[in-house]
Design an enzyme around this catalytic site. Structure first.
Site, PDB file in Angstrom:
ATOM      1  N   SER A   1     -13.091   3.833 -19.931  1.00 33.94           N
ATOM      2  CA  SER A   1     -14.429   3.226 -20.017  1.00 33.94           C
ATOM      3  C   SER A   1     -14.566   2.350 -21.255  1.00 33.94           C
ATOM      4  O   SER A   1     -13.844   2.511 -22.242  1.00 33.94           O
ATOM      5  CB  SER A   1     -15.507   4.309 -20.059  1.00 33.94           C
ATOM      6  OG  SER A   1     -15.407   5.153 -18.948  1.00 33.94           O
TER       7      SER A   1
HETATM    8  N1  SAH Z   1     -12.982   9.480 -19.055  1.00 35.26           N
HETATM    9  C1  SAH Z   1     -11.904   8.586 -18.688  1.00 35.26           C
HETATM   10  C2  SAH Z   1     -12.377   7.529 -17.700  1.00 35.26           C
HETATM   11  C3  SAH Z   1     -11.600   7.651 -16.473  1.00 35.26           C
HETATM   12  S1  SAH Z   1     -12.166   6.742 -15.056  1.00 35.26           S
HETATM   13  C4  SAH Z   1     -11.234   7.993 -19.918  1.00 35.26           C
HETATM   14  O1  SAH Z   1     -11.716   8.209 -21.036  1.00 35.26           O
HETATM   15  O2  SAH Z   1     -10.201   7.343 -19.771  1.00 35.26           O
HETATM   16  C5  SAH Z   1     -12.689   8.081 -14.015  1.00 35.26           C
HETATM   17  C6  SAH Z   1     -11.666   9.125 -13.682  1.00 35.26           C
HETATM   18  O3  SAH Z   1     -12.283  10.051 -12.775  1.00 35.26           O
HETATM   19  C7  SAH Z   1     -10.413   8.624 -12.975  1.00 35.26           C
HETATM   20  O4  SAH Z   1      -9.288   9.001 -13.710  1.00 35.26           O
HETATM   21  C8  SAH Z   1     -10.468   9.314 -11.609  1.00 35.26           C
HETATM   22  O5  SAH Z   1      -9.180   9.651 -11.120  1.00 35.26           O
HETATM   23  C9  SAH Z   1     -11.291  10.547 -11.904  1.00 35.26           C
HETATM   24  N2  SAH Z   1     -11.949  11.191 -10.771  1.00 35.26           N
HETATM   25  C10 SAH Z   1     -12.544  10.603  -9.705  1.00 35.26           C
HETATM   26  N3  SAH Z   1     -13.046  11.535  -8.871  1.00 35.26           N
HETATM   27  C11 SAH Z   1     -12.753  12.744  -9.422  1.00 35.26           C
HETATM   28  C12 SAH Z   1     -12.994  14.096  -9.034  1.00 35.26           C
HETATM   29  N4  SAH Z   1     -13.608  14.400  -7.882  1.00 35.26           N
HETATM   30  N5  SAH Z   1     -12.552  15.089  -9.840  1.00 35.26           N
HETATM   31  C13 SAH Z   1     -11.895  14.816 -11.005  1.00 35.26           C
HETATM   32  N6  SAH Z   1     -11.629  13.555 -11.418  1.00 35.26           N
HETATM   33  C14 SAH Z   1     -12.058  12.536 -10.644  1.00 35.26           C
END
Ligand code: SAH
Length: 211
Positions: A61
């Site tokens: 993000s």
């Molecule tokens: N917090 C992260 C942002 C990642 S983007 C950072 O600091 O880099 C969002 C993430 O949510 C992705 O990696 C995606 O694979 C994950 N995601 C999506 N649906 C999900 C679910 N149902 N359970 C766990 N993770 C999930």
């Protein structure tokens, strides 16, 4: 990066109600080496205030969003925190500097493995990365003072509401894939009643869940 976050906080204050974030949150953002959480080929953009691709169709993000969501949680050194969507592990590293313990669930196994290994290697001892569907939260470590979801769900998953402590706070983008999303702040009263308010229009990757 810190100056751009501060400028964006001022520019969005009419939505968020906060023209600046707490010094503890800004200090955590200043401490975590974001270049170690972005891909090698994007190193020169690591401290730009923008989201970046981390592979598997996912993104780390924008730093301003990380700061805003962290600030909204209002954590302290006793907080037990749950993140859904570990991705690169950057957000959980920031949270770990402000809380007692942080659990982060990631559905993409490769991302979970890479983040777990990296966080261990960099020395974040109060972080545990769990592979799985975060829809179900993490009942074995509940209840949580703070829950942060970093992928947009059409509705707030009910198990996450159940796992929030009375007095706890949840930050979650709610909306359709890639459009009409609102960052919501949910607070659970001591009586268990949930109050919800919209903080900001946002654009997150979709929350993956099959019933
Ligand atoms: N917090 C992260 C942002 C990642 S983007 C950072 O600091 O880099 C969002 C993430 O949510 C992705 O990696 C995606 O694979 C994950 N995601 C999506 N649906 C999900 C679910 N149902 N359970 C766990 N993770 C999930």
């Amino acid at each position: 990066m810190i100056a751009s976050i501060e400028a964006e906080a001022r520019a969005t204050a009419s939505y968020t109600g906060r023209s600046r974030f707490s010094p503890a949150v800004m200090s955590a953002l200043a401490k975590v080496p974001r270049h170690l959480f972005v891909p090698h080929e994007r190193q020169d953009e690591a401290y730009v205030n923008a989201p970046l691709s981390i592979g598997w169709g996912q993104t780390i993000s924008e730093p301003y969003i990380v700061a805003l969501m962290t600030d909204l949680l209002e954590l302290d050194a006793r907080s037990n925190v749950l993140e859904i969507g570990c991705g690169s592990g950057y957000q959980v590293a920031v949270l770990s500097l402000l809380a007692r313990q942080v659990y982060s669930v990631e559905v993409v196994e490769e991302l979970a493995d890479a983040a777990r290994e990296k966080l261990q290697r960099l020395g974040y001892p109060n972080v545990e990365v769990i592979t799985g569907d975060g829809y179900h939260g993490c009942p074995e470590h509940a209840p949580f003072d703070g829950i942060i979801v970093t992928a947009a769900a059409p509705k707030v998953p009910p198990p996450l509401l159940d796992q929030l402590k009375p007095g706890g706070r949840m930050v979650i983008p709610v909306g359709l894939p890639f459009r009409d999303q609102e960052l919501k702040l949910l607070t659970k009263g001591e009586d268990g009643i949930i109050d919800s308010r919209s903080v900001l229009p946002v654009a997150f990757v979709p929350f993956r869940h099959s019933e």
